[in-house]
Design an enzyme around this catalytic site. Structure first.
Site, mmCIF file in Angstrom:
data_model
loop_
_atom_site.group_PDB
_atom_site.id
_atom_site.type_symbol
_atom_site.label_atom_id
_atom_site.label_comp_id
_atom_site.label_asym_id
_atom_site.label_seq_id
_atom_site.Cartn_x
_atom_site.Cartn_y
_atom_site.Cartn_z
ATOM 1 N N THR A 37 0.788 -1.067 -0.065
ATOM 2 C CA THR A 37 0.085 -0.007 0.045
ATOM 3 C C THR A 37 0.920 1.391 -0.083
ATOM 4 O O THR A 37 0.708 2.112 -0.974
ATOM 5 C CB THR A 37 -1.004 -0.173 1.209
ATOM 6 N N ALA A 38 1.771 1.312 1.158
ATOM 7 C CA ALA A 38 2.695 2.432 0.920
ATOM 8 C C ALA A 38 3.713 2.582 -0.065
ATOM 9 O O ALA A 38 4.006 3.451 -0.660
ATOM 10 C CB ALA A 38 3.153 2.489 2.398
ATOM 11 N N HIS A 552 -5.886 -4.184 11.509
ATOM 12 C CA HIS A 552 -5.256 -2.685 11.461
ATOM 13 C C HIS A 552 -3.895 -2.480 12.394
ATOM 14 O O HIS A 552 -3.659 -1.386 12.865
ATOM 15 C CB HIS A 552 -6.323 -1.684 12.011
ATOM 16 N N PRO A 579 -7.139 2.194 8.121
ATOM 17 C CA PRO A 579 -5.997 2.970 8.180
ATOM 18 C C PRO A 579 -5.581 3.305 6.400
ATOM 19 O O PRO A 579 -4.607 4.015 6.422
ATOM 20 C CB PRO A 579 -4.978 2.238 8.648
#
Ligand SMILES: Cc1cc2nc3c(=O)[nH]c(=O)nc-3n(C[C@H](O)[C@H](O)[C@H](O)COP(=O)(O)OP(=O)(O)OC[C@H]3O[C@@H](n4cnc5c(N)ncnc54)[C@H](O)[C@@H]3O)c2cc1C
Length: 598
Positions: A37-38, A552, A579
């Site tokens: 994701t990041a 999460h 998040p």
């Protein structure tokens, strides 16, 4: 930049070649470890001005996990996300992580699904797109000593990461399920690559639950959950979906653009084994390995002239740091790993919010998405599939919906004091209403509701304890990345979490007992935990056995310096929200820091 069309294949690295090889063999300036994701967000942004490689252990989610990662509805039906140790394995896509027994949660060993793929957990999450509160951002800024994390300063990064498409009211077609949202929280027109919109279907039971929530005093949010406020409930929360075909929008949307516009280089099916440091303890290269199924992996080293960025997620980032010599010195000494930096915070401070189901049955006249998509009537299934493919409408476009309130009654002074340390706009509990999470567990499936076995008319109010005070750890089983990390979420080890959970369950019961539901509830009362479970001890006993993760987990490498870590593990606390939006904004912010030399 480059001239003319870039071949897509030019974006993929050749094992052993340490350079971008499109047009010119540029040395790599930055190596991003983890194309999740990041990772894909930051790598793609950096590639606009630098020569960047991404190292990702997995492959392509649409191939390796089929439609389960593409069609929104399947988000909660993926068999491999089951939290039980006998989960059906998905070795092409899941990391096969098991926790240590959770001593305060009935001694259970939990399978903690984490996606091994380009896109990371954005390729198998439940798509919900929310942001944290103003107070949470203020707290983050204070702890990090960086005012950029304050809400108003963070908003441009949220806006830069995504593009909002308004709800399609015609396709949602449910008169009492309209809602308000805040377009000003998003860019006007095109923002960033992640698509945010709404499902084109409304679960009819959710409209009843919305009425029940209002009747027990929860107000309908008139702004949604993207504007720094999380009180009230929202029918319904936006999701990361590409409206054109009603398909999941994952962080690979960043990569798709970077492949077109930059010289980004992706080494997929490649696992980082160790970060190497020079004599001055600066990270300079990454030892990686291809993961041949039948043959031994090929090991080689990727050098970065500027920076190594670690985005391997909440469990593997601390593991890779420790295996590379950065972490608590006692752990490193135990595994005979040469010390590069003694950072006791690495792998500590794990926050892992919990959820558990409170379920009843509603009349079959209000079928759930699960009931419809898996209907025993083939004609129903065919018509649903047709609506989805031809019109991007219907239950397959919908993963779920939710609503968080405040709740601080009947708690011990200690627990109230702990909750009072949190910013005042920070919700204690979130409720997610609808079939899906928890429903199968509630009906005896015991798998946290992640399978298709749920009965079609069982509906669940899932209670989420958003702010666990229990603190877990990520540690090492060995000095090798080939062995999984040792994960202890330490669920319910702080009694405050159990107290909040019991109160949350009682509140969920108030919703179920609301008089507006009297006509639509069927069967012999509550399905889970069941009418027999009444005293605090009984309720807590149920929660210990039924609670599972909401995936999460965060906060394991707070305090790291020298090497840039960019993923959910660096947040100083678990943000009181879902998040992924925060992870994208963080990647945008750090990319800007790096480009500006901060
Ligand atoms: C089932 C599930 C449902 C969820 N639902 C929601 C939701 O509805 N809404 C929401 O906002 N959030 C949700 N989340 C949480 C959210 O998706 C994650 O918190 C977020 O995606 C984490 O991003 P990350 O970049 O920190 O890690 P990840 O996205 O996990 O990325 C880490 C990447 O690093 C790779 N990697 C790891 N180790 C190595 C190595 N040694 N070498 C090379 N590559 C490596 C991994 O394969 C992975 O691609 C959910 C999560 C899960 C699992």
């Amino acid at each position: 930049g480059h001239v003319g069309r870039r071949l897509t294949s030019s974006a993929y690295g050749y094992p052993g070649v340490n350079a971008t090889f499109d047009y010119a063999e540029l040395p790599l300036t930055d190596v991003v470890v983890g194309g999740g994701t990041a990772g894909l967000a930051i790598a793609s942004r950096l590639a606009e001005t630098a020569s960047v490689a991404v190292v990702e252990a997995g492959g392509f989610y649409d191939q390796d996990n089929s439609n389960l990662s593409v069609v929104p509805f399947y988000a909660l039906t993926m068999p491999h996300i089951a939290p039980t140790p006998d989960y059906p394995r998905q070795p092409l896509f899941d990391w096969d992580l098991l926790s240590v027994p959770q001593t305060a949660a009935a001694g259970r060993t939990i399978h903690y699904a984490q996606a091994k793929t380009l896109g990371g957990c954005s390729a198998h999450n439940t798509l919900l797109y929310l942001r944290a509160t103003r107070g949470a951002h203020k707290r983050w800024a204070e702890i990090a000593g960086d005012d950029t994390y304050k809400w108003d300063n963070s908003l441009p990064y949220f806006k830069r990461s995504c593009t909002l498409t308004p709800p399609n009211w015609e396709k949602r077609d449910t008169p009492n399920a309209t809602f308000k949202y805040d377009p000003s929280a998003f860019s006007r027109g095109r923002g960033g690559p992640i698509q945010v919109s709404w499902s084109n279907w409304v679960d009819p039971s959710a409209t009843w639950l919305a009425e029940a929530l209002q009747s027990v005093g929860l107000r309908l949010s008139n702004i949604g959950f993207s504007s720094g406020i999380l009180s009230g409930f929202s029918a319904w929360t936006p999701i990361t979906v590409s409206p054109r075909y009603a398909e999941r929008s994952a962080s690979t949307a960043y990569l798709d653009e970077a492949i077109e516009d930059t010289d980004i280089m992706v080494y997929h099916h490649t696992q980082a084994l160790k970060i190497n440091f020079d004599a001055s303890k600066k990270a300079t290269s990454v030892l990686v390995s291809t993961q041949g199924a039948a043959t031994e992996g090929l090991e080689y080293t990727l050098h970065a002239t500027k920076e190594i960025i670690l985005s391997a997620g909440v469990f593997h980032s601390p593991q890779l740091l420790m295996v590379s010599g950065v972490g608590p010195k006692t752990t490193l000494a135990h595994h005979k790993i040469p010390l590069v930096a003694h950072l006791p915070g690495v792998g500590a401070n794990l926050h892992d919010p919990l959820l558990f189901p409170v379920s009843s049955a509603l009349t079959p006249a209000l079928p759930s998405a699960i009931g419809l998509v898996f209907s025993p009537d083939p004609a129903v299934q065919t018509s649903i599939l047709h609506d989805y493919l031809a019109d991007q409408a219907g239950p397959p476009t919908s993963p779920s919906k939710n609503c968080p309130p405040h709740l601080r009654t009947h708690l011990s002074p200690r627990t109230q004091n702990l909750l009072n340390t949190l910013p005042t706009d920070w919700p204690d509990v979130e409720y997610i209403a609808g079939a899906g999470p928890g429903a199968a567990a509630a009906t005896g499936g015991g798998d946290g509701g992640t399978t298709t076995s749920s009965s079609s008319n069982v509906q669940t109010i899932t209670a989420v304890v958003l702010n666990p005070f229990s603190r877990g750890t990520v540690s090492l089983a060995s000095a090798r990345m080939a062995d999984p990390p040792v994960i202890d979420m330490a669920w319910l080890t702080d009694p405050a979490d159990g107290e909040v959970a019991v109160a949350a369950l009682r509140r969920a019961r108030e919703v179920w007992n609301a008089s507006v539901l009297a006509d639509v509830k069927v069967g012999g009362g509550e399905i889970a935990p069941g009418e027999g479970v009444q005293s605090d001890a009984e309720v807590l006993g149920y929660i210990k056995k039924a609670c599972v993760q909401i995936w999460h987990a965060s906060s394991t490498v707070f305090g790291i310096r020298g090497l840039r870590v960019v993923d959910l593990s660096v947040l100083p606390f678990s943000p009181p929200t879902h998040p992924q939006g925060t992870v994208y904004a963080l990647a945008e912010k750090i990319a800007e820091d790096i480009v500006r030399g901060r």
